[in-house]
Write an enzyme that holds these catalytic residues in place. Sequence first.
Site: not given
Length: 398
Positions: A132, A136, A161, A163, A351, A353, A377
């Site tokens: 927590p 890094s 974190w 996964t 594109i 919109g 990562e």
Amino acid sequence: MTRLAQTLGLTEIQTEILANVRSFVDKQIIPNAQELEHADEYPQAIVDGMGEMGLFGLMIPEEYGGLGESLLTYALCVEELARGWMSVSGVINTHFIVAYMIRQHGTDEQKQRFLPRMATGEVRGAFSMSEPELGSDVAAIKTTAKRDGDDGYVINGQKMWLTNGGSSTLVAALVRTEEGHEKPHKNLTTFLVEKPAGFGEVLPGVTIPRKLDKMGYKGIDTTELIFDGYRAPATDILGGAPGRGFAHMMDGVEVGRVNVSARACGIAQRAFELGVKYAQQRSTFGKPIADHQAIAFSLAEMATKVEAAHLMMVNAARLKDSGERNDVAAGMAKYLCSEYCAEVTQASFRIHGGYGYSKEFEIERLMRDAPFLLIGEGTSEIQKQIISKGLLREYRAQ
């Protein structure tokens, strides 16, 4: 050139594997991704399909029941999976990193114990390094493993974190063992914690709290992990000896960065596909918007970025497969691919919109998934730090 992101020099086996994965993505993932993602539902049927294809054992040696393929093959498969839905590629990413670490650094007993079951997907891996308050600064890990007699440790602390934290059954967790080294990173050790899938106290002293709610990257569970007096035998130390965890994790992260690069390439490709298709279907001022120079130039820039990112990812994977050091190449690939992915996805969003803001259109999901790759990562800033150190090492002024 026919299509973007083609890879030269593949074997017949690699070509066949990729063709099967692409077909699976087009038929099973893309048609179901929107509904599953919006419901934040774990894609069990898709995961089962990946298991049947052997993707969980793609890089595990044949002697342990895997396919024994290269990092390049794996990265190209991840690229295809992320093109369909990034969360699906995330299901096998941390599994792959843990299997790779055991393959490279595990004891013979650990390889025999885990790799055959990981190849089939019976055992699913999760990778636990962050905390927590850590960010890094990996060397500042606070979770501790203190000796408990001659053959065990007691682990206390909080990890962040993870996964696949809830759905996994094996966690490679980096903790501090205080081996007496002056350099902090020399006091870190990786433990292999086998646990049941699920949430709550899954083992005595091991708790997986609720699934974290995220902006994107849905469907897959991201969690914390809390150690509270968990007793781990010394045989669960990766490689059998404490104090080597930092090197083990950095090796895993290095291949993980190739994986994140591949995911970024897949999302960018899908964003381009959606943008170029919509630009030819949507008309303004009497002609398709693709015929307007502003849109045509945007498509050209998007395609060039997709192609450049793919080539850099392939180079980093091939370098790692060759046995050469690839920290700079992997850092460059992760940095460029993730940044280009964000840029291409936003260009496709523009594109589209106003329709791009609607949850009925796939680009909306990509807009929420792409930012994760800028931080996963290691952030772009961390990659720049790695790249610059490598460059200064090679171009040191005399």
